[in-house]
Enzyme design. Structure first.
Site, PDB file in Angstrom:
ATOM      1  N   CYS A 159       6.670  -7.461   6.713  1.00 34.45           N
ATOM      2  CA  CYS A 159       7.851  -7.104   7.512  1.00 34.45           C
ATOM      3  C   CYS A 159       8.207  -8.294   8.388  1.00 34.45           C
ATOM      4  O   CYS A 159       7.330  -8.956   8.931  1.00 34.45           O
ATOM      5  CB  CYS A 159       7.545  -5.876   8.366  1.00 34.45           C
ATOM      6  SG  CYS A 159       8.981  -5.339   9.333  1.00 34.45           S
TER       7      CYS A 159
ATOM      8  N   GLU B 243       0.804  -1.223   0.000  1.00 41.34           N
ATOM      9  CA  GLU B 243       0.000   0.000   0.000  1.00 41.34           C
ATOM     10  C   GLU B 243       0.836   1.270   0.000  1.00 41.34           C
ATOM     11  O   GLU B 243       1.968   1.292   0.479  1.00 41.34           O
ATOM     12  CB  GLU B 243      -0.938  -0.022   1.211  1.00 41.34           C
ATOM     13  CG  GLU B 243      -1.923  -1.169   1.062  1.00 41.34           C
ATOM     14  CD  GLU B 243      -2.979  -1.204   2.145  1.00 41.34           C
ATOM     15  OE1 GLU B 243      -3.983  -1.882   1.930  1.00 41.34           O
ATOM     16  OE2 GLU B 243      -2.800  -0.564   3.184  1.00 41.34           O
TER      17      GLU B 243
ATOM     18  N   CYS C  35       6.664  -6.600  15.180  1.00 42.99           N
ATOM     19  CA  CYS C  35       6.280  -5.777  16.330  1.00 42.99           C
ATOM     20  C   CYS C  35       4.813  -6.065  16.634  1.00 42.99           C
ATOM     21  O   CYS C  35       3.977  -6.106  15.719  1.00 42.99           O
ATOM     22  CB  CYS C  35       6.466  -4.289  16.031  1.00 42.99           C
ATOM     23  SG  CYS C  35       8.148  -3.903  15.544  1.00 42.99           S
TER      24      CYS C  35
ATOM     25  N   CYS D  41       1.730  -3.764  15.413  1.00 43.09           N
ATOM     26  CA  CYS D  41       1.711  -3.311  14.019  1.00 43.09           C
ATOM     27  C   CYS D  41       1.117  -4.395  13.115  1.00 43.09           C
ATOM     28  O   CYS D  41       1.564  -5.544  13.156  1.00 43.09           O
ATOM     29  CB  CYS D  41       3.141  -2.988  13.585  1.00 43.09           C
ATOM     30  SG  CYS D  41       3.318  -2.683  11.824  1.00 43.09           S
TER      31      CYS D  41
ATOM     32  N   CYS E 203       3.387   8.459   2.027  1.00 43.40           N
ATOM     33  CA  CYS E 203       3.922   7.436   2.926  1.00 43.40           C
ATOM     34  C   CYS E 203       4.190   6.180   2.086  1.00 43.40           C
ATOM     35  O   CYS E 203       3.257   5.511   1.664  1.00 43.40           O
ATOM     36  CB  CYS E 203       2.878   7.192   4.013  1.00 43.40           C
ATOM     37  SG  CYS E 203       3.371   6.009   5.242  1.00 43.40           S
TER      38      CYS E 203
ATOM     39  N   CYS F 207      -1.118   4.798  10.500  1.00 40.88           N
ATOM     40  CA  CYS F 207       0.108   4.059  10.848  1.00 40.88           C
ATOM     41  C   CYS F 207      -0.247   2.697  11.411  1.00 40.88           C
ATOM     42  O   CYS F 207      -1.073   2.594  12.315  1.00 40.88           O
ATOM     43  CB  CYS F 207       0.870   4.772  11.958  1.00 40.88           C
ATOM     44  SG  CYS F 207       1.534   6.317  11.493  1.00 40.88           S
TER      45      CYS F 207
HETATM   46  N1  SAH Z   1       9.417  -0.287   9.916  1.00 44.42           N
HETATM   47  C1  SAH Z   1       9.581   1.076  10.123  1.00 44.42           C
HETATM   48  C2  SAH Z   1       8.663   1.951   9.284  1.00 44.42           C
HETATM   49  C3  SAH Z   1       7.205   1.539   9.161  1.00 44.42           C
HETATM   50  S1  SAH Z   1       6.151   1.693  10.528  1.00 44.42           S
HETATM   51  C4  SAH Z   1       9.441   1.413  11.601  1.00 44.42           C
HETATM   52  O1  SAH Z   1       8.994   0.576  12.355  1.00 44.42           O
HETATM   53  O2  SAH Z   1       9.835   2.519  11.969  1.00 44.42           O
HETATM   54  C5  SAH Z   1       5.820   3.427  10.662  1.00 44.42           C
HETATM   55  C6  SAH Z   1       5.486   3.882  12.099  1.00 44.42           C
HETATM   56  O3  SAH Z   1       4.173   3.450  12.513  1.00 44.42           O
HETATM   57  C7  SAH Z   1       6.445   3.306  13.133  1.00 44.42           C
HETATM   58  O4  SAH Z   1       6.821   4.300  14.049  1.00 44.42           O
HETATM   59  C8  SAH Z   1       5.594   2.250  13.791  1.00 44.42           C
HETATM   60  O5  SAH Z   1       6.077   1.887  15.026  1.00 44.42           O
HETATM   61  C9  SAH Z   1       4.238   2.909  13.829  1.00 44.42           C
HETATM   62  N2  SAH Z   1       3.125   1.975  14.054  1.00 44.42           N
HETATM   63  C10 SAH Z   1       3.058   0.689  13.683  1.00 44.42           C
HETATM   64  N3  SAH Z   1       1.868   0.157  14.036  1.00 44.42           N
HETATM   65  C11 SAH Z   1       1.162   1.144  14.637  1.00 44.42           C
HETATM   66  C12 SAH Z   1      -0.163   1.226  15.180  1.00 44.42           C
HETATM   67  N4  SAH Z   1      -0.995   0.194  15.145  1.00 44.42           N
HETATM   68  N5  SAH Z   1      -0.563   2.403  15.696  1.00 44.42           N
HETATM   69  C13 SAH Z   1       0.256   3.482  15.685  1.00 44.42           C
HETATM   70  N6  SAH Z   1       1.487   3.470  15.174  1.00 44.42           N
HETATM   71  C14 SAH Z   1       1.962   2.312  14.646  1.00 44.42           C
HETATM   72 FE1  SF4 Z   2       7.949  -3.830  10.775  1.00 41.78          FE
HETATM   73 FE2  SF4 Z   2       5.704  -2.743  11.701  1.00 41.78          FE
HETATM   74 FE3  SF4 Z   2       7.752  -3.196  13.360  1.00 41.78          FE
HETATM   75 FE4  SF4 Z   2       7.925  -1.238  11.478  1.00 41.78          FE
HETATM   76  S1  SF4 Z   2       6.504  -1.310  13.214  1.00 41.78           S
HETATM   77  S2  SF4 Z   2       9.476  -2.783  12.006  1.00 41.78           S
HETATM   78  S3  SF4 Z   2       6.739  -2.206   9.802  1.00 41.78           S
HETATM   79  S4  SF4 Z   2       6.571  -4.757  12.256  1.00 41.78           S
END
Ligand code: SAH
Ligand code: SF4
Length: 373
Positions: free
Chosen positions: A119, A99, A123, A126, A112, A349
């Site tokens: 990934c 996306e 995490c 996410c 974005c 995000c």
């Molecule tokens: N992998 C990279 C970039 C993609 S995520 C990273 O982790 O930085 C982009 C941002 O969205 C990151 O700061 C991530 O921690 C945040 N994010 C992921 N899932 C989220 C959620 N459910 N609610 C709010 N922020 C989230």
């Molecule tokens: Fe990967 Fe989501 Fe963690 Fe960013 S926040 S490193 S996209 S799993």
């Protein structure tokens, strides 16, 4: 007999930097100055066929057509939020979907972009992490996202130049620092005046903390760095971001200090902190965060958690977010709270993977699409 040339894969020139072009032209006996002309045709005039380059000789045009292409990944769907945020569902060359999100604001338009399909870092909060890793996007697929968005926005808002792309953040799907061989050339094209001419302050790469890659980024590019911190101590961060066990907070912050100091003006680092109710959003957490960031030139960006199906985390109340923010401000930090955008089309995000997940598994995107225009 098999014709060997037929089995050779063509190069996708969308991801070619000025240096790549010069090398290619030089190697083939053409004049180097064609590099600028060709890049302008591709990134300013959006040609899709080399025959359109009217100021380039036929020999060179033919050579490029024979050896390469300018293929973009296919846009499968476009969604538009009530707040103007747009999301495009794109089919990568691997056939998997990813996306791209555009967020219009008063004085800027932020794109974005994704760097990977899925990934590997898992995490917990996410949705992309839940998807697992599928594949890296190529430099051409990353650059194509900017081309696709700019072209589409010009089509929708022909009179309104403001409704275009002024900022680029690598905060879509994937971990950009685990795909540097493709992200670096894409950054080069994004920054170059022969490409998209976006200034260094307006291009941000976000990482969950791949420490060794941060110094590579500092060496090879000059862009803003955002780190996804989300916790003020290793005990908590280990739980939220499994990668922390490999690269704990102290190493990550050392890497940030080195990144910041590598540039003459002490570049500011963006510290991203997703607030999860009852997990990392207490006053004590804010105080601890203020203490560990001391001495780092940074801005803190608080992101209230964006819920998605299957996640047990909750978004804290507005009051709690505000208290957390105040505690940091009282310690002298510059803090912004990211307002949720595109929630109704799952473009906020961390929400990106929901639709993609179901689509990549079942190819039923048409049945579950949201606001299609
Ligand atoms: N992998 C990279 C970039 C993609 S995520 C990273 O982790 O930085 C982009 C941002 O969205 C990151 O700061 C991530 O921690 C945040 N994010 C992921 N899932 C989220 C959620 N459910 N609610 C709010 N922020 C989230
Ligand atoms: Fe990967 Fe989501 Fe963690 Fe960013 S926040 S490193 S996209 S799993």
């Amino acid at each position: 007999m098999i014709d060997a040339s037929l089995s050779l894969e063509k190069t996708n020139f969308l991801g070619y930097t000025e240096k790549d072009w010069i090398q290619l032209l030089d190697g083939q006996g053409y004049k180097k100055f064609h590099a600028g002309q060709i890049m302008k045709w591709i990134h300013h005039r959006f040609i899709s066929d080399f025959s359109e380059m009217s100021d380039i000789g036929k020999n060179l045009r033919d050579h490029l057509s024979m050896t390469g292409n300018l293929k973009e990944p296919r846009v499968k769907e476009e969604f538009v939020s009530t707040d103007g945020t747009r999301k495009w569902l794109i089919e990568s060359f691997s056939g998997k979907l990813f996306e791209l999100v555009y967020i219009p604001e008063k004085s800027r338009g932020t794109l974005c972009v994704s760097s990977q399909v899925g990934c590997a870092l898992k995490c917990d909060f996410c949705s992309t992490g839940k998807l697992g890793f599928s594949n890296n996007l190529t430099a051409a697929e990353i650059v194509a996202q900017i081309r696709i968005a700019i072209r589409r926005l010009a089509e929708i808002f022909p009179e309104n130049k403001k409704r275009s792309v002024s900022n680029i953040v690598f905060m879509g799907m994937g971990e950009p620092l685990l795909n540097l061989p493709n992200v670096l050339p894409a950054l080069d094209v994004i920054r170059s005046d022969l490409g998209y001419g976006i200034s260094k302050r307006r291009v941000t790469v976000s990482t969950s903390g791949i420490v060794p890659a941060i110094s590579v980024l500092a060496e090879k590019a000059d862009v803003s760095l955002a780190i996804s911190l989300h916790a003020p101590n290793d005990r908590l961060r280990d739980r939220l971001i499994p990668l922390n066990k490999k690269y704990p907070i102290s190493l990550l912050l050392d890497a940030c200090r080195a990144y910041s100091e590598k540039f003459s003006h002490k570049k500011e680092i963006f510290v991203e902190y997703t607030l999860l109710e009852g997990v990392n959003d207490g006053y004590e957490h804010a105080k601890e965060l203020a203490s560990i960031l001391k001495g780092l030139s940074c801005k803190i960006n608080l992101i209230p958690f964006n819920p998605f199906v299957g996640s047990s985390f909750k978004q804290p109340s507005v009051g709690r977010v505000s208290e957390f923010r105040s505690a940091l401000v009282a310690n002298g930090y510059s803090v912004t709270v990211r307002t949720t955008r595109g929630n109704d089309i799952a473009a906020a995000c961390g929400q990106l993977a929901g639709l993609v997940h179901q689509t990549n598994r079942h190819s039923k995107y048409r049945e579950i699409k949201l606001t299609n225009i």
